[in-house]
Design a protein around this motif. Structure first.
Motif, PDB file in Angstrom:
ATOM      1  N   ALA A  65       2.057  -2.833   8.571  1.00  0.00           N
ATOM      2  CA  ALA A  65       2.018  -1.109   8.102  1.00  0.00           C
ATOM      3  C   ALA A  65       2.432  -0.229   9.438  1.00  0.00           C
ATOM      4  CB  ALA A  65       0.827  -0.577   8.099  1.00  0.00           C
ATOM      5  N   TYR A 104      -5.163   3.482  -6.338  1.00  0.00           N
ATOM      6  CA  TYR A 104      -6.540   3.093  -4.803  1.00  0.00           C
ATOM      7  C   TYR A 104      -7.619   3.796  -5.159  1.00  0.00           C
ATOM      8  CZ  TYR A 104      -3.857   7.611  -4.279  1.00  0.00           C
ATOM      9  OH  TYR A 104      -3.178   8.763  -4.228  1.00  0.00           O
ATOM     10  N   ASP A 157       1.381  -2.194   4.296  1.00  0.00           N
ATOM     11  CA  ASP A 157       1.282  -1.017   4.145  1.00  0.00           C
ATOM     12  C   ASP A 157       1.761   0.194   5.054  1.00  0.00           C
ATOM     13  OD1 ASP A 157      -1.028   1.054   3.880  1.00  0.00           O
ATOM     14  OD2 ASP A 157      -2.603  -0.353   3.718  1.00  0.00           O
ATOM     15  N   ALA A 197      -4.514  -1.007   2.380  1.00  0.00           N
ATOM     16  CA  ALA A 197      -3.778  -2.220   2.109  1.00  0.00           C
ATOM     17  C   ALA A 197      -4.197  -3.463   3.253  1.00  0.00           C
ATOM     18  CB  ALA A 197      -2.511  -2.099   2.118  1.00  0.00           C
ATOM     19  N   ARG A 216      -4.511   2.026   6.642  1.00  0.00           N
ATOM     20  CA  ARG A 216      -4.775   0.949   6.576  1.00  0.00           C
ATOM     21  C   ARG A 216      -5.517   0.570   5.189  1.00  0.00           C
ATOM     22  NH1 ARG A 216      -8.902   0.613  11.193  1.00  0.00           N
ATOM     23  NH2 ARG A 216      -9.217  -1.793   9.815  1.00  0.00           N
ATOM     24  N   GLY A 267       0.773  -1.285   0.025  1.00  0.00           N
ATOM     25  CA  GLY A 267      -0.008  -0.226   0.033  1.00  0.00           C
ATOM     26  C   GLY A 267       0.588   0.825  -0.078  1.00  0.00           C
TER      27      GLY A 267
END
Length: 304
Positions: free
Chosen positions: A234, A193, A212, A218, A216, A150
């Motif tokens: 992440a 996205y 990510d 992803a 958040r 992400g």
């Protein structure tokens, strides 16, 4: 005396100003570095705004990424391999209050800068580069994996994509439509996205891991696609990590040895780490405004 960026209270970028500071001599294990380039990180903005609270007294300096020239050396200051650091060495790494003309850094946070790595690249790599290494250490991938990244066009995401691709993993990276070609140039498959991103990722098949590097989104896609939580992490989804039971990014990989590895990969052409824009020290408000707004992919760097 030298100049350093300071702030007297938390607030907007306008809280920052340039002030004269006394040049302290390095203590044991410390090095005085004349700064040639200093990266500006989102973390710096979060600290300055008060989003990440500090107990440090005001006025405060800011910044940590740096590249520069060794100006003075404290007793016992040496590189990780034990070689003594010498005045005149060209170094890169991390030091407190680095958005300045000069700062003191621990010798353990410095490495030699390869001659063919530009100062503005080396001087903005420590935080983003080692965060990326930490991500792929927390969630290791290999030829049997399909990794969803992400925020693949951000500084951390770009490095994560390239490190993962180098292991043989297939990488899917989310980003804006405008950055699709950049993401593709990293060896990843771009996915726009926003609304419908989950369906667009699903069209690429099964994913086995998620990192990510933006928020958040992803992580949520990974949950919906049945990725085990231990195969996700992440860097900025603070609340989501606890909510979803996702492991935080480990910190043990943030070493000078790994930083030197990144610099060597940049020097050899194996790793791209673009600089979006540079600013002089006096334009520090504009530099932070650029970090906190939409800008071209790559790092924002201050050149004192």
């Amino acid at each position: 005396m030298s100049r350093a960026v300071m702030y007297d209270e938390v607030g907007a970028p306008e809280a920052l100003h340039v002030s004269e500071v006394v040049d302290a001599a390095p203590g044991p294990g410390q090095v005085a570095v004349r700064i040639r380039a200093a990266g500006v990180n989102p973390y710096d903005a979060k600290v300055r705004s008060g989003f990440i609270p500090l107990k440090t007294a005001f006025p405060r300096r800011i910044g940590s990424d740096l590249a520069g020239t060794v100006e003075a050396v404290g007793e016992g200051a040496a590189y990780a391999d034990g070689t003594p650091i010498e005045v005149g060495d060209e170094v890169a790494g991390s030091g407190p209050g680095s958005i300045a003309e000069r700062t003191l850094a621990k010798s353990s946070a410095l490495v030699r800068r390869p001659e063919n790595v530009p100062v503005e690249v080396a001087g903005s790599l420590w935080v983003a580069g080692l965060t990326a290494v930490s991500c792929v250490t927390t969630v290791p991938v290999g030829p049997d994996d399909t990794l969803l990244v992400g925020g693949a066009s951000g500084a951390v995401g770009m490095v994560v994509c390239q490190l993962a691709v180098a292991t043989g993993a297939r990488v899917i990276g989310t980003g804006s439509r405008a950055n699709a070609e950049l993401i593709r140039s990293l060896g990843a498959e771009p996915v726009e996205y926003g609304d419908g991103a989950g369906d667009r990722v699903a069209a690429h098949g099964t994913i086995t891991a998620v990192i990510d590097c933006h928020g958040r989104d992803a992580l949520d896609i990974g949950i919906s696609r049945g990725v085990p939580t231990e195969r996700m992490t992440a860097i900025a989804a603070y609340a989501a990590l606890d909510e979803l039971g996702v492991p935080n990014v480990e910190r043990a990989a943030r070493t000078p040895e790994n930083f030197a590895m990144l610099l060597d990969r940049i020097a050899s052409g194996e790793l791209a780490f673009p600089v979006a824009q540079t600013f002089p020290l006096g334009d520090i408000v504009a530099a932070f405004t650029a970090v906190e707004s939409s800008h071209a992919p790559g790092k924002i760097v201050v050149i004192p």
